[in-house]
Write a protein that holds these residues in place. Structure first.
Motif, PDB file in Angstrom:
ATOM      1  N   LYS A 233       0.829  -1.204   0.000  1.00  0.00           N
ATOM      2  CA  LYS A 233       0.000   0.000   0.000  1.00  0.00           C
ATOM      3  C   LYS A 233       0.864   1.255   0.000  1.00  0.00           C
ATOM      4  N   ALA A 234       1.947   1.216   0.787  1.00  0.00           N
ATOM      5  CA  ALA A 234       2.852   2.368   0.837  1.00  0.00           C
ATOM      6  C   ALA A 234       3.489   2.617  -0.528  1.00  0.00           C
ATOM      7  N   VAL A 235       3.831   1.536  -1.211  1.00  0.00           N
ATOM      8  CA  VAL A 235       4.424   1.671  -2.546  1.00  0.00           C
ATOM      9  C   VAL A 235       3.388   2.191  -3.534  1.00  0.00           C
ATOM     10  N   PHE A 236       2.171   1.646  -3.451  1.00  0.00           N
ATOM     11  CA  PHE A 236       1.117   2.058  -4.377  1.00  0.00           C
ATOM     12  C   PHE A 236       0.723   3.523  -4.191  1.00  0.00           C
ATOM     13  N   LEU A 237       0.942   4.053  -2.981  1.00  0.00           N
ATOM     14  CA  LEU A 237       0.600   5.448  -2.714  1.00  0.00           C
ATOM     15  C   LEU A 237       1.784   6.391  -2.893  1.00  0.00           C
ATOM     16  N   SER A 238       2.906   5.848  -3.329  1.00  0.00           N
ATOM     17  CA  SER A 238       4.083   6.683  -3.556  1.00  0.00           C
ATOM     18  C   SER A 238       3.893   7.533  -4.809  1.00  0.00           C
TER      19      SER A 238
END
Length: 272
Positions: free
Chosen positions: A182-187
């Motif tokens: 999720k953190a990567v997808f929201l980067s």
């Protein structure tokens, strides 16, 4: 949860069998398709560029080596995040027929209800290191022992978590994996792409990417079904109940399609 077998009499029963309710749902879906009303929350499949960014990410052991390995296994086996989180060391073993390959048994898939539905599946190496499940597994296992994963003597140790609780360990592992994704997808790089695409990314995006990739590389829908351990379509054909879900040659064919750059083998060279 409504009783599936019941009908709707106007006041009780199964509301999904109500014609007025279904008409409203149909209109809502149509409005969503026409971009009227609330923005769509449907998840799209991951793109190859996005996949490579996740695999080649930087950071801690959990967010790099472990996440990359889990992602490679997930794509190669066309499975879900919680299935990967439940894998154990004992689920992997050398392939009995091909010394250059491994085999893996995914017991936990959502649609599996009996032993025959989770046959051993082949794991192949790939010329493209970003898609090589075997190399990712080797790198992860070598590094993971320094972090307390897979303690010696624990035959049933979970592969991707040092915890041993059979109920909590997979849940914690899955939650941590999804949090990192999720953190990567929201980067910023992913959000820049998302501006141009209506749908968003989610945990199912990875499995969609794997299935779409295999299909695009020439595998048929039925072959993808077998590799992904999906239930047979309700075709109404009596023969479907008699065909074994264990189809090693079809499974290997789809595995080969998921090896970008062509499949490969590794030779172990003893240290001098």
């Amino acid at each position: 949860m409504p009783i599936k077998g019941a009908t709707w009499n106007g006041t009780s029963g199964n509301p999904t069998k109500s014609d007025p309710v279904n008409e409203v749902v149909k209109e809502v879906k149509k409005a969503e398709t026409q971009h009227r009303g609330k923005k769509s929350c449907a998840t799209r499949d991951l793109t190859e560029t996005e996949y490579r960014k996740v695999v080649h990410g930087k950071g801690s052991f959990e967010s790099t080596i472990r996440t990359a390995c889990m992602l490679k296994q997930q794509v190669h086996l066309i499975t879900r995040t919680d299935d990967i989180s439940k894998l154990k060391y004992s689920d992997y073993k050398p392939h009995p027929d091909f010394p250059f390959a491994l085999s893996c048994k995914v017991h936990w898939s959502k649609n599996i209800s009996e032993e025959r539905q989770c046959p051993d599946q082949i794991i192949l190496g790939s010329m493209d290191t970003a898609f090589c499940a075997m190399l990712g597994l080797a790198n992860y296992m070598e590094a993971s022992f320094n972090y307390g994963y897979g303690a010696t003597g624990r035959e049933n140790a979970f592969l991707f978590t040092p915890e041993s609780n059979p109920k909590l360990a997979p849940k914690h592992c899955n939650a941590a994996y999804r949090t990192i994704l999720k953190a990567v997808f929201l980067s910023a790089p992913f959000l820049a792409v998302a501006v141009l695409i209506v749908c968003v990314l989610g945990s199912h995006s990875i499995r969609k990417f794997a299935a779409t990739l295999a299909r695009g590389m020439g595998a048929t829908a039925d072959e993808v079904d077998i590799r992904g351990r999906w239930k047979a379509r309700l075709s109404g054909r009596v023969v479907d109940a008699y065909i074994s879900p264990e189809q090693p040659w079809i499974d290997a064919r789809v595995a080969e399609k998921l090896c970008m750059g062509a499949p490969t083998s590794y030779t172990r060279t003893p240290r001098e």
